[in-house]
Design an enzyme around this catalytic site. Structure first.
Site, short mmCIF file in Angstrom:
data_model
loop_
_atom_site.label_atom_id
_atom_site.label_comp_id
_atom_site.label_asym_id
_atom_site.label_seq_id
_atom_site.Cartn_x
_atom_site.Cartn_y
_atom_site.Cartn_z
N ASP A 1 1.11 -1.10 -12.71
CA ASP A 1 0.01 -0.16 -12.47
C ASP A 1 -0.42 0.52 -13.77
OD1 ASP A 1 -0.45 -0.26 -9.60
OD2 ASP A 1 1.60 0.47 -9.44
N SER B 1 6.40 -2.85 -7.41
CA SER B 1 5.56 -2.09 -8.35
C SER B 1 6.45 -1.22 -9.23
CB SER B 1 4.58 -1.20 -7.58
OG SER B 1 4.08 -0.21 -8.45
N HIS C 1 4.33 -6.15 -10.15
CA HIS C 1 3.07 -5.39 -10.09
C HIS C 1 3.13 -4.25 -11.11
CE1 HIS C 1 -0.58 -4.02 -7.98
NE2 HIS C 1 -0.12 -2.79 -8.14
N MET D 1 -6.54 -1.49 -1.19
CA MET D 1 -5.71 -0.29 -1.40
C MET D 1 -5.49 0.40 -0.06
SD MET D 1 -4.88 -0.12 -4.56
CE MET D 1 -3.97 1.43 -4.43
N MET E 1 -6.33 0.46 -13.28
CA MET E 1 -7.02 1.62 -12.72
C MET E 1 -7.54 2.42 -13.90
SD MET E 1 -4.18 2.40 -9.79
CE MET E 1 -2.97 1.39 -10.62
N MET F 1 -2.92 3.07 -15.57
CA MET F 1 -3.78 4.22 -15.24
C MET F 1 -4.15 4.96 -16.52
SD MET F 1 -1.77 5.72 -11.95
CE MET F 1 -1.00 4.64 -10.73
N HIS G 1 -2.60 -4.28 -12.41
CA HIS G 1 -3.59 -3.59 -11.57
C HIS G 1 -4.21 -2.50 -12.45
CE1 HIS G 1 -4.06 -0.67 -7.86
NE2 HIS G 1 -5.23 -0.99 -8.41
N ASP H 1 -1.66 -2.71 -1.22
CA ASP H 1 -0.97 -1.84 -2.18
C ASP H 1 -1.05 -0.39 -1.72
OD1 ASP H 1 0.06 -0.58 -4.41
OD2 ASP H 1 -1.51 -1.25 -5.79
C1 DX5 Z 1 -0.94 3.42 -6.61
C2 DX5 Z 1 -0.45 2.11 -7.16
C3 DX5 Z 1 0.58 1.44 -6.37
C4 DX5 Z 1 1.84 2.19 -6.20
C5 DX5 Z 1 2.25 1.95 -4.79
O1 DX5 Z 1 -2.09 3.78 -7.28
O2 DX5 Z 1 -1.53 1.19 -7.28
O3 DX5 Z 1 0.86 0.14 -6.88
O4 DX5 Z 1 2.89 1.82 -7.03
O5 DX5 Z 1 3.34 2.73 -4.59
P1 DX5 Z 1 4.05 2.91 -3.19
O6 DX5 Z 1 4.58 1.57 -2.81
O7 DX5 Z 1 5.09 3.89 -3.58
O8 DX5 Z 1 3.05 3.45 -2.24
ZN ZN Z 2 -1.02 -0.93 -7.78
#
Ligand code: DX5
Ligand code: ZN
Length: 224
Positions: free
Chosen positions: A34, A7, A32, A136, A67, A36, A65, A174
């Site tokens: 993320d 990620s 991956h 999650m 969010m 947001m 992903h 994740d």
């Molecule tokens: C959190 C993200 C994850 C994040 C996980 O909202 O969706 O993908 O990068 O990070 P680690 O592996 O650091 O928990």
């Molecule tokens: Zn994620």
């Protein structure tokens, strides 16, 4: 088959191409990403423009992903920017079936995500539409949070349901995946392991990815 999805949330964005490729050399096979928006989750990260740039530095599938809210507005932009896989949160969708079909319509792998407090059962009517289910194991929004152990029985349930219903979706986890949790998530049924902090926050992403994958593969071999 177990795959590692580094990620980029915990990567150094100023050296993103280099870091992504280093994680890939260590065995990462899915990147991956993320996304947001500061509304669905209390953090802001990146948009389609960065996906477009990533597309130029790696051939690996980009697993976006999302969010964010107003998903149907932005899904076409991410698909056009080069996303290969797009996942959306059950909690962010008013019309989940429509949104999942929109992802499919754009030619991407379709993923659905559930937060730690959301039961697996809410997905019963969409299991046959999705290519992957993302459980999650932290509350979404930030990297480097502690793993929530309750996620383990949810992973097992997603796996059992797949067998019982004779479906094909893949199972992704994740949040908080690291050397001390990877055995448990693999044994519970996770096949795609997202890891940000454990890959990018210290040392060499290549070595970190290798070590995580090694531990994951050992967990499958020792499984009884
Ligand atoms: C959190 C993200 C994850 C994040 C996980 O909202 O969706 O993908 O990068 O990070 P680690 O592996 O650091 O928990
Ligand atoms: Zn994620």
């Amino acid at each position: 088959m177990i795959e590692l999805a580094p990620s980029i949330l915990s990567a150094d964005f100023a050296r993103l191409g280099e870091q992504v490729n280093r994680a890939a050399e260590g065995g990462g096979t899915i990147i991956h990403v993320d996304v947001m928006d500061g509304h669905f989750v209390p953090n802001i990260t990146l948009g389609p423009q960065l996906v477009k740039s990533l597309r130029k530095v790696t051939q690996l599938p980009l697993d976006c992903h999302l969010m964010i809210e107003n998903l149907d507005t932005y899904i076409p932009d991410f698909a056009e920017a080069g996303a290969d896989w797009i996942s959306v949160h059950f909690e962010a969708c008013r019309h989940l079936d429509r949104t999942l079909n929109l992802i499919k319509h754009h030619g991407c792998q379709v993923g659905v995500v559930i937060n730690p407090a959301t039961p697996v059962d809410v997905l019963s009517e969409v299991f046959d539409i999705v290519d992957y289910v993302l459980v999650m194991s932290v509350n979404p929004g930030f990297g480097a949070q502690p793993f929530i152990p309750n996620s383990l029985h949810k992973l097992s349930k997603v796996k059992d349901l797949r067998e019982r219903k004779n479906l094909n979706y893949r199972i992704e986890v994740d949040g908080g995946v690291a050397l001390d949790t990877v055995t448990k998530v693999v044994r519970a049924g996770a096949e795609i392991l997202v890891a940000g902090n454990a890959v990018f926050s210290h040392g060499d992403p290549k070595i970190n990815a290798e070590n995580l994958l090694k531990a994951a593969l050992e967990a499958t071999l020792l499984k009884v």
